[in-house]
Design a protein around this motif. Structure first.
Motif, PDB file in Angstrom:
ATOM      1  N   PHE A   1       0.824  -1.213   0.000  1.00 30.68           N
ATOM      2  CA  PHE A   1       0.000   0.000   0.000  1.00 30.68           C
ATOM      3  C   PHE A   1       0.857   1.261   0.000  1.00 30.68           C
ATOM      4  O   PHE A   1       0.480   2.282  -0.564  1.00 30.68           O
TER       5      PHE A   1
ATOM      6  N   LEU B   1       3.164   0.938  -3.984  1.00 29.71           N
ATOM      7  CA  LEU B   1       2.546   0.881  -5.316  1.00 29.71           C
ATOM      8  C   LEU B   1       1.744   2.132  -5.676  1.00 29.71           C
ATOM      9  O   LEU B   1       1.931   2.665  -6.777  1.00 29.71           O
ATOM     10  N   PRO B   2       0.847   2.621  -4.815  1.00 27.70           N
ATOM     11  CA  PRO B   2       0.074   3.817  -5.227  1.00 27.70           C
ATOM     12  C   PRO B   2       0.946   5.026  -5.590  1.00 27.70           C
ATOM     13  O   PRO B   2       0.699   5.655  -6.624  1.00 27.70           O
TER      14      PRO B   2
ATOM     15  N   ILE C   1       2.443   4.392  -9.097  1.00 24.77           N
ATOM     16  CA  ILE C   1       1.436   4.512 -10.157  1.00 24.77           C
ATOM     17  C   ILE C   1       1.055   5.976 -10.355  1.00 24.77           C
ATOM     18  O   ILE C   1       0.931   6.460 -11.479  1.00 24.77           O
ATOM     19  N   ASP C   2       0.886   6.696  -9.256  1.00 26.50           N
ATOM     20  CA  ASP C   2       0.551   8.113  -9.314  1.00 26.50           C
ATOM     21  C   ASP C   2       1.650   8.899 -10.045  1.00 26.50           C
ATOM     22  O   ASP C   2       1.363   9.728 -10.913  1.00 26.50           O
TER      23      ASP C   2
ATOM     24  N   ASN D   1      -3.408  12.702 -11.885  1.00 26.44           N
ATOM     25  CA  ASN D   1      -3.078  11.793 -10.788  1.00 26.44           C
ATOM     26  C   ASN D   1      -3.921  10.519 -10.898  1.00 26.44           C
ATOM     27  O   ASN D   1      -4.821  10.428 -11.737  1.00 26.44           O
ATOM     28  N   PHE D   2      -3.611   9.549 -10.052  1.00 23.65           N
ATOM     29  CA  PHE D   2      -4.294   8.259 -10.121  1.00 23.65           C
ATOM     30  C   PHE D   2      -5.786   8.377  -9.843  1.00 23.65           C
ATOM     31  O   PHE D   2      -6.601   7.725 -10.491  1.00 23.65           O
ATOM     32  N   PHE D   3      -6.166   9.231  -8.892  1.00 16.10           N
ATOM     33  CA  PHE D   3      -7.588   9.415  -8.590  1.00 16.10           C
ATOM     34  C   PHE D   3      -8.325   9.970  -9.809  1.00 16.10           C
ATOM     35  O   PHE D   3      -9.397   9.479 -10.167  1.00 16.10           O
TER      36      PHE D   3
ATOM     37  N   GLN E   1      -8.670   7.236 -12.309  1.00 22.78           N
ATOM     38  CA  GLN E   1      -9.741   6.322 -11.915  1.00 22.78           C
ATOM     39  C   GLN E   1     -11.106   6.885 -12.323  1.00 22.78           C
ATOM     40  O   GLN E   1     -11.955   6.148 -12.830  1.00 22.78           O
TER      41      GLN E   1
ATOM     42  N   HIS F   1       0.013   3.535 -18.602  1.00 22.15           N
ATOM     43  CA  HIS F   1      -0.501   3.063 -17.320  1.00 22.15           C
ATOM     44  C   HIS F   1      -0.462   1.528 -17.257  1.00 22.15           C
ATOM     45  O   HIS F   1      -0.038   0.945 -16.259  1.00 22.15           O
TER      46      HIS F   1
END
Length: 163
Positions: A25, A28-29, A32-33, A43-45, A48, A122
């Motif tokens: 946790f 990785l985030p 990826i971000d 950004n990742f959010f 998503q 990605h």
């Protein structure tokens, strides 16, 4: 004060699994971000949000459900959608449904182009960080374990991932 002996302490194996999970946790985030910010400027959010919208037939999702799917609060989603609206990638619309009036987020053609452009890098990063280091059997295990963990906390979210 509670009785420490009543606590179901983790076994050594459980503690090591927990430590591995929390390390995952923690690492990785952000990786990826960073890739998405570097290669796509989002950004990742935000990715998503755009990704979930792109996967629906009409590219339209209720804001409350989208917050749930993207893993954020309504407030966080609202701020992110405002940023995405400024870019021309998402628009909000009010809708009347059998459940009542609601606000939906809709992916624009420009937003769809962003998802299409961001997806290859990605996916390469997801492969590098996860799938290239796992066997096919481990990928299956990861899916089953991930689904169990999501089901325990958020059955509504788990329902969105079932085949």
């Amino acid at each position: 004060m509670t009785d420490r002996t009543a606590v179901p302490w983790l076994t050594d194996d459980e503690r090591h699994a927990w430590m591995a999970l929390t390390a995952m946790f923690a690492t990785l985030p952000p990786a990826i971000d960073a890739q998405l910010k570097r290669d796509a400027g989002i950004n990742f959010f935000e990715y998503q949000i755009l990704s979930w919208l792109s996967m629906t037939p009409d590219r339209l999702v209720r804001m409350g459900m989208l917050a749930h799917l993207a893993g954020g609060s309504i407030s966080r989603l609202s701020h992110a959608v405002t940023r995405l609206e400024r870019q021309g990638w998402v628009r909000r619309r009010t809708s009347d449904s059998p459940e009542g009036r609601c606000v939906e987020a809709e992916l624009t053609d420009a937003g769809m182009a962003v998802v299409v452009a961001a997806a290859p890098d990605h996916v390469r990063e997801a492969r590098r960080l996860i799938f290239d280091v796992l066997t096919a059997e481990e990928v299956g295990q990861l899916k089953r374990i991930g689904m169990k963990l999501v089901e325990a906390e958020a059955p509504q979210t788990a329902a969105c991932f079932r085949d």
